[in-house]
Design a protein around this motif. Structure first.
Motif, PDB file in Angstrom:
ATOM      1  N   ARG A 173       0.839  -1.198   0.000  1.00  0.00           N
ATOM      2  CA  ARG A 173       0.000   0.000   0.000  1.00  0.00           C
ATOM      3  C   ARG A 173       0.873   1.246   0.000  1.00  0.00           C
ATOM      4  NH1 ARG A 173      -5.377  -0.763   2.117  1.00  0.00           N
ATOM      5  NH2 ARG A 173      -5.569   1.485   1.827  1.00  0.00           N
ATOM      6  N   ASN A 174       0.606   2.138  -0.956  1.00  0.00           N
ATOM      7  CA  ASN A 174       1.342   3.404  -0.996  1.00  0.00           C
ATOM      8  C   ASN A 174       0.378   4.588  -1.119  1.00  0.00           C
ATOM      9  OD1 ASN A 174       0.447   2.960  -3.551  1.00  0.00           O
ATOM     10  ND2 ASN A 174       2.432   3.208  -4.568  1.00  0.00           N
ATOM     11  N   ASP A 175      -0.899   4.321  -0.730  1.00  0.00           N
ATOM     12  CA  ASP A 175      -1.898   5.376  -0.862  1.00  0.00           C
ATOM     13  C   ASP A 175      -2.294   5.948   0.497  1.00  0.00           C
ATOM     14  OD1 ASP A 175      -3.051   2.967  -0.051  1.00  0.00           O
ATOM     15  OD2 ASP A 175      -5.014   3.479  -0.905  1.00  0.00           O
ATOM     16  N   ILE A 176      -1.517   5.646   1.537  1.00  0.00           N
ATOM     17  CA  ILE A 176      -1.839   6.126   2.881  1.00  0.00           C
ATOM     18  C   ILE A 176      -1.295   7.541   3.042  1.00  0.00           C
ATOM     19  CG2 ILE A 176      -1.691   5.617   5.331  1.00  0.00           C
ATOM     20  CD1 ILE A 176      -3.073   3.486   3.625  1.00  0.00           C
TER      21      ILE A 176
ATOM     22  N   TYR B   3      -7.803  -7.714  -2.492  1.00  0.00           N
ATOM     23  CA  TYR B   3      -7.687  -6.409  -1.833  1.00  0.00           C
ATOM     24  C   TYR B   3      -6.523  -6.441  -0.840  1.00  0.00           C
ATOM     25  CZ  TYR B   3      -9.368  -2.009   0.196  1.00  0.00           C
ATOM     26  OH  TYR B   3      -9.486  -0.714   0.610  1.00  0.00           O
ATOM     27  N   GLU B   4      -5.845  -5.296  -0.685  1.00  0.00           N
ATOM     28  CA  GLU B   4      -4.711  -5.193   0.228  1.00  0.00           C
ATOM     29  C   GLU B   4      -5.098  -4.336   1.436  1.00  0.00           C
ATOM     30  OE1 GLU B   4      -0.987  -4.048  -1.387  1.00  0.00           O
ATOM     31  OE2 GLU B   4      -1.288  -5.129  -3.267  1.00  0.00           O
TER      32      GLU B   4
ATOM     33  N   LEU C 221      -3.587  -2.813   5.285  1.00  0.00           N
ATOM     34  CA  LEU C 221      -2.461  -2.682   6.199  1.00  0.00           C
ATOM     35  C   LEU C 221      -2.659  -3.672   7.334  1.00  0.00           C
ATOM     36  CD1 LEU C 221      -2.074   1.194   6.487  1.00  0.00           C
ATOM     37  CD2 LEU C 221      -0.558  -0.389   5.297  1.00  0.00           C
TER      38      LEU C 221
ATOM     39  N   SER D  67     -10.099   4.745   3.086  1.00  0.00           N
ATOM     40  CA  SER D  67     -10.454   4.039   1.846  1.00  0.00           C
ATOM     41  C   SER D  67     -11.002   2.643   2.144  1.00  0.00           C
ATOM     42  CB  SER D  67      -9.224   3.938   0.939  1.00  0.00           C
ATOM     43  OG  SER D  67      -8.147   3.289   1.613  1.00  0.00           O
ATOM     44  N   ASP D  68     -10.499   2.007   3.202  1.00  0.00           N
ATOM     45  CA  ASP D  68     -11.007   0.681   3.583  1.00  0.00           C
ATOM     46  C   ASP D  68     -12.428   0.788   4.122  1.00  0.00           C
ATOM     47  OD1 ASP D  68      -8.480  -0.311   2.939  1.00  0.00           O
ATOM     48  OD2 ASP D  68      -7.749   0.003   4.982  1.00  0.00           O
TER      49      ASP D  68
ATOM     50  N   GLN E 260      -9.033  -0.138  -6.316  1.00  0.00           N
ATOM     51  CA  GLN E 260      -7.834   0.019  -5.497  1.00  0.00           C
ATOM     52  C   GLN E 260      -6.560  -0.101  -6.343  1.00  0.00           C
ATOM     53  OE1 GLN E 260      -6.494  -3.136  -2.839  1.00  0.00           O
ATOM     54  NE2 GLN E 260      -6.314  -1.663  -1.160  1.00  0.00           N
TER      55      GLN E 260
ATOM     56  N   LEU F  71      -3.694   2.695  -6.675  1.00  0.00           N
ATOM     57  CA  LEU F  71      -2.299   2.444  -6.329  1.00  0.00           C
ATOM     58  C   LEU F  71      -1.379   2.715  -7.517  1.00  0.00           C
ATOM     59  CD1 LEU F  71      -2.645  -0.842  -4.202  1.00  0.00           C
ATOM     60  CD2 LEU F  71      -2.348   1.507  -3.399  1.00  0.00           C
TER      61      LEU F  71
END
Length: 236
Positions: free
Chosen positions: A2-5, A40-41, A43, A54-55, A80, A84
């Motif tokens: 995940r790099n959208d945080i 789905y990914e 954290l 987003s989750d 998603q 990403l």
């Protein structure tokens, strides 16, 4: 990965997400499994999911969909992936930071301030996690002690109850044997008294029978008029 945080983005626990979305905690876990099954990914902290905004929106979409859950989950996974990929492309398109490092002292100061805040936030989160783990360990230890105490109390109570039952049973047995012995003695005394009465009655009967025989014999010998013989019978 995940790099959208976003920096300082709020993280939710499973319980908090359940309250936020308005569904039960087991349903949150169920939706999470459906999303992961379709790619789905999340954290994660070990096996525990950590939810961000987003989750939460993905869970709301599953809650409100009229389509099969797996179908909606696949749509969410595609969204998603696109998000990403766009985030990754944006990161790649950034110019070389070595050529654009700020030279203005104020900008450098702001950058350092941002980094310090991030480090402080991470340190605070680590402290909170450490405190939570300590609390969990204390709770588990207390529960184990309570379980041991309850088990010991139940065992002691059961042993005391068994001892009381055995003692009462022994007392009842001794009391019964005493009553039985007393009854046996009374029965023997009564039988002796009855036998004595029978012997005395028999003697009286034999004596009366002898008297009647003598009287009958004398009456047969004498033909009346002389009553002296009758008085002589009572002198014998």
């Amino acid at each position: 990965m995940r790099n959208d945080i976003q920096p300082n983005e709020r993280a939710y626990s499973t319980k908090e997400v359940a309250e936020e979305v308005g569904i039960a905690t087991p349903t949150v876990r169920k939706y999470g499994q459906i999303l992961e099954r379709n790619g789905y990914e999340f954290l994660k902290d070990g096996d525990r999911r950590i939810f961000v905004e987003s989750d939460v929106k993905a869970l709301v979409a599953l809650r409100d969909t009229d389509k099969p859950l797996d179908s909606t989950a696949r749509d969410i996974v595609e969204q998603q992936k696109e998000r990403l990929e766009n985030t990754l492309q944006t990161d790649i398109a950034l110019p070389d930071t070595s050529e654009t490092l700020p030279t203005d002292p104020n900008q450098i100061k702001e950058a350092f301030k941002y980094l310090v805040n991030e480090l402080a936030a991470a340190r605070e989160m680590n402290i909170q996690l450490k405190n939570d783990m300590t609390h969990i360990k204390t709770t588990v230890s207390q529960l184990q002690q309570d379980h041991h105490f309850i088990s010991s109390s139940i065992g002691n109570t059961a042993q005391k109850t068994n001892n009381k039952i055995e003692k009462l049973t022994e007392q009842q047995r001794e009391h019964y044997e005493t009553l039985l012995e007393q009854e046996r003695e009374r029965t023997e005394l009564l039988q002796e008294e009855i036998q004595k009465m029978r012997d005395e009655q028999k003697k009286e009967w034999v004596s009366q029978n002898d008297f009647n025989k003598r009287l009958e014999e004398e009456m047969q010998k004498r033909d009346g008029g002389n009553w002296a013989w009758l008085f002589s019978l009572f002198k014998k």
